[in-house]
Design a protein around this motif. Sequence first.
Motif, mmCIF file in Angstrom:
data_model
loop_
_atom_site.group_PDB
_atom_site.id
_atom_site.type_symbol
_atom_site.label_atom_id
_atom_site.label_comp_id
_atom_site.label_asym_id
_atom_site.label_seq_id
_atom_site.Cartn_x
_atom_site.Cartn_y
_atom_site.Cartn_z
ATOM 1 N N PRO A 170 0.374 11.997 -1.704
ATOM 2 C CA PRO A 170 -0.859 12.011 -2.514
ATOM 3 C C PRO A 170 -1.801 10.856 -2.169
ATOM 4 O O PRO A 170 -3.015 11.049 -2.064
ATOM 5 N N CYS A 171 -1.234 9.667 -1.983
ATOM 6 C CA CYS A 171 -2.093 8.525 -1.644
ATOM 7 C C CYS A 171 -2.665 8.676 -0.242
ATOM 8 O O CYS A 171 -3.832 8.347 0.004
ATOM 9 N N MET A 172 -1.838 9.216 0.677
ATOM 10 C CA MET A 172 -2.318 9.411 2.052
ATOM 11 C C MET A 172 -3.487 10.401 2.053
ATOM 12 O O MET A 172 -4.496 10.191 2.718
ATOM 13 N N VAL A 215 0.853 -1.193 0.000
ATOM 14 C CA VAL A 215 0.000 0.000 0.000
ATOM 15 C C VAL A 215 0.887 1.241 0.000
ATOM 16 O O VAL A 215 1.745 1.402 0.866
ATOM 17 N N CYS A 216 0.670 2.107 -0.976
ATOM 18 C CA CYS A 216 1.454 3.342 -1.008
ATOM 19 C C CYS A 216 0.969 4.275 0.100
ATOM 20 O O CYS A 216 -0.232 4.552 0.205
ATOM 21 N N GLY A 217 1.913 4.760 0.892
ATOM 22 C CA GLY A 217 1.545 5.654 1.998
ATOM 23 C C GLY A 217 2.144 7.037 1.840
ATOM 24 O O GLY A 217 2.198 7.811 2.795
ATOM 25 N N GLU A 270 6.661 3.329 -0.247
ATOM 26 C CA GLU A 270 6.702 4.711 -0.726
ATOM 27 C C GLU A 270 6.117 4.785 -2.136
ATOM 28 O O GLU A 270 5.816 3.765 -2.747
ATOM 29 N N CYS A 271 6.037 6.006 -2.660
ATOM 30 C CA CYS A 271 5.402 6.286 -3.952
ATOM 31 C C CYS A 271 5.752 5.249 -5.019
ATOM 32 O O CYS A 271 6.898 4.927 -5.250
ATOM 33 N N GLN A 272 4.712 4.736 -5.676
ATOM 34 C CA GLN A 272 4.895 3.735 -6.730
ATOM 35 C C GLN A 272 4.702 4.360 -8.117
ATOM 36 O O GLN A 272 4.634 3.645 -9.117
ATOM 37 N N GLY A 273 4.574 5.678 -8.159
ATOM 38 C CA GLY A 273 4.555 6.364 -9.459
ATOM 39 C C GLY A 273 3.198 6.424 -10.132
ATOM 40 O O GLY A 273 3.124 6.694 -11.323
ATOM 41 N N THR A 274 2.118 6.169 -9.420
ATOM 42 C CA THR A 274 0.797 6.340 -10.040
ATOM 43 C C THR A 274 -0.034 7.309 -9.188
ATOM 44 O O THR A 274 -1.239 7.135 -9.018
ATOM 45 N N CYS A 275 0.654 8.356 -8.715
ATOM 46 C CA CYS A 275 0.028 9.318 -7.793
ATOM 47 C C CYS A 275 -1.255 9.924 -8.357
ATOM 48 O O CYS A 275 -2.166 10.254 -7.597
ATOM 49 N N VAL A 276 -1.327 10.117 -9.679
ATOM 50 C CA VAL A 276 -2.519 10.726 -10.281
ATOM 51 C C VAL A 276 -3.755 9.891 -9.948
ATOM 52 O O VAL A 276 -4.853 10.415 -9.806
ATOM 53 N N PRO A 301 -5.775 6.670 -4.220
ATOM 54 C CA PRO A 301 -4.738 5.826 -3.632
ATOM 55 C C PRO A 301 -4.603 4.509 -4.405
ATOM 56 O O PRO A 301 -5.501 4.126 -5.131
ATOM 57 N N MET A 302 -3.487 3.873 -4.187
ATOM 58 C CA MET A 302 -3.214 2.667 -4.974
ATOM 59 C C MET A 302 -2.493 1.614 -4.139
ATOM 60 O O MET A 302 -1.955 1.916 -3.076
ATOM 61 N N VAL A 303 -2.505 0.386 -4.633
ATOM 62 C CA VAL A 303 -1.669 -0.669 -4.059
ATOM 63 C C VAL A 303 -0.973 -1.378 -5.206
ATOM 64 O O VAL A 303 -1.400 -1.307 -6.359
HETATM 65 S S1 FES Z 1 2.009 8.870 -3.806
HETATM 66 FE FE1 FES Z 1 1.079 6.934 -4.009
HETATM 67 S S2 FES Z 1 1.687 6.376 -5.982
HETATM 68 FE FE2 FES Z 1 2.708 8.230 -5.721
#
Ligand code: FES
Length: 387
Positions: free
Chosen positions: A103-105, A98-100, A139-145, A148-150
Motif C-alpha cells: 500500500p505504501c509503495m 520508510v514503509c516499503g 515492512e508494514c507499520q500498520g497505518t496502511c490507510v 505512505p508513511m514513515v
Molecule cells: S503498507 Fe505501509 S503501513 Fe502498511
Amino acid sequence: MSVRRLAEENVQPAAFAFSKDNAAWAKATIKKYPKGREQSAVIPLLMRAQEQDGWVTKAAIESVADMLAMPYIRVLEVATFYTQFQLKPVGTRAHVQVCGTTPCMLRGSEDLINLCKKRIHPNPLTPNEAGTLSWEEVECQGTCVNAPMVMIFKDTYEDLTVPQLEYIIDRFDAGKGADVKPGPQIDRIFSAPVGGPTTLLAPEKKPAAPRAKKVNDDAAVSVPPSNAGRAKTAAPETDPTLKTPVTAKAESAANDKVAGDTKAEGGKVAKPETAAATPAALVGKPADTAKPSLEDKNRPAGIAKPATPDDLKLISGVGPKIEGILHELGIFTFAQVAGWKKAEREWVDGYLNFKGRIERDDWVKQAKALAKGGEAEYIKVFGKKPR
Ligand code: FES
C-alpha cells in the motif's frame, strides 16, 4: 524483509549495564509479570536498553537474557525479528524507517526512499556525515490507510509527500523534531476519511429561519398522545421518510403555525429558529437533546458579517457546510473562534453535534495561529499547511 544481523564486532561495546534509574525500572517491570513468566519483560527491557544507548548491542542482549534467565539465542531472536530494535548505531536525531510494503509503495514510498538516499545517505542503516540521521526500509507499520508513511523512533508520520518528509527530516536534523505533530500530515482525523466523515452523519441541519416569537399549543395537542407515542417509534429523527401520515400531517400543521407566528428581528444578526419551536418538538418526537438552545448564555456572541470575513475553512474540521452554519451564528473571524471559552466551545460543539471534535481538532489553537499570522503562522505552529 532485510536480513537483520548484529553489528560488526569492532563496533560492539565490551559490556552493557543499565543506569541506576533504568536498573530500578527494569526490576519493577520484571515484577509486573507472574512468577515463572518474567521472560515476558524481554521487549520492554530491550527497548529501554535501546533508549539508553541508542541501539541494541550484543552485550545488552546478553545482559537482558541474564536478567530474565533466558538463553541468549531467545533474546537474539526477538531483537533481530522486530525492526523497532536497531542492531547498529543509527542517527542520533532521527532514524527514518520508510514503509516499503505494497500500500505504501503504491502511494509513493519509493519517492520517499529516494529522498532519504539523497538527503541522508545513499545506503540504508548508514548515518550521515554528522551522525544525526539515518534511514532504512521496513515492512508494514500498520497505518496502511494513511499510506505512505514513515516511523521515527516511536512515532509515525502519515499521508506523506516528498516535500512534507523533507520538512520533517529538516526539523529533526535541527533538533526540533518535537515541533512536528505525529500522525496524518493532511486534514484527517486518525484514519477517518479525508475531509471528514462520510457515513453515520448527523441529520441534515435545517436552514436558518427567523426566531419564533410564540408557539401556539394547539399544534402540540393536535396529535393524540397515543399517536404521538407511535410517532416516536415510527419516525426516528434520522429518517423523516418513515413518518406516519398522522405525524406528517401534524408536522405540516405545526410548521404552518410556526411560520405564521414568526417574524424576523430587523437589524440584528439572523438567528436560527429556537429549539422550543422546532416542528419536531411539536409533533411528539423527542426534541434534539444534543442541540443546545440558541438562547443559552454560553452561545458565543455573533457579529454582523464583515466586508471580508475570514476563510474559516482553513480551520481543520470546518468545511463549506460547517462554515455556513457558523455564519448563521454570526461567527465570521478567526479572532472570534480564538476567543471562545470552554463553555462556548462546548455549546458550539453540541450545536454542530460534533461530539468533542472542536477540542480534538483544537480549533482555538488553530484559530489563534491563523488570526496571528495567517498560513505562515499556522505552518510555524503545526508544521503543515492549513487544509
Ligand atoms: S503498507 Fe505501509 S503501513 Fe502498511
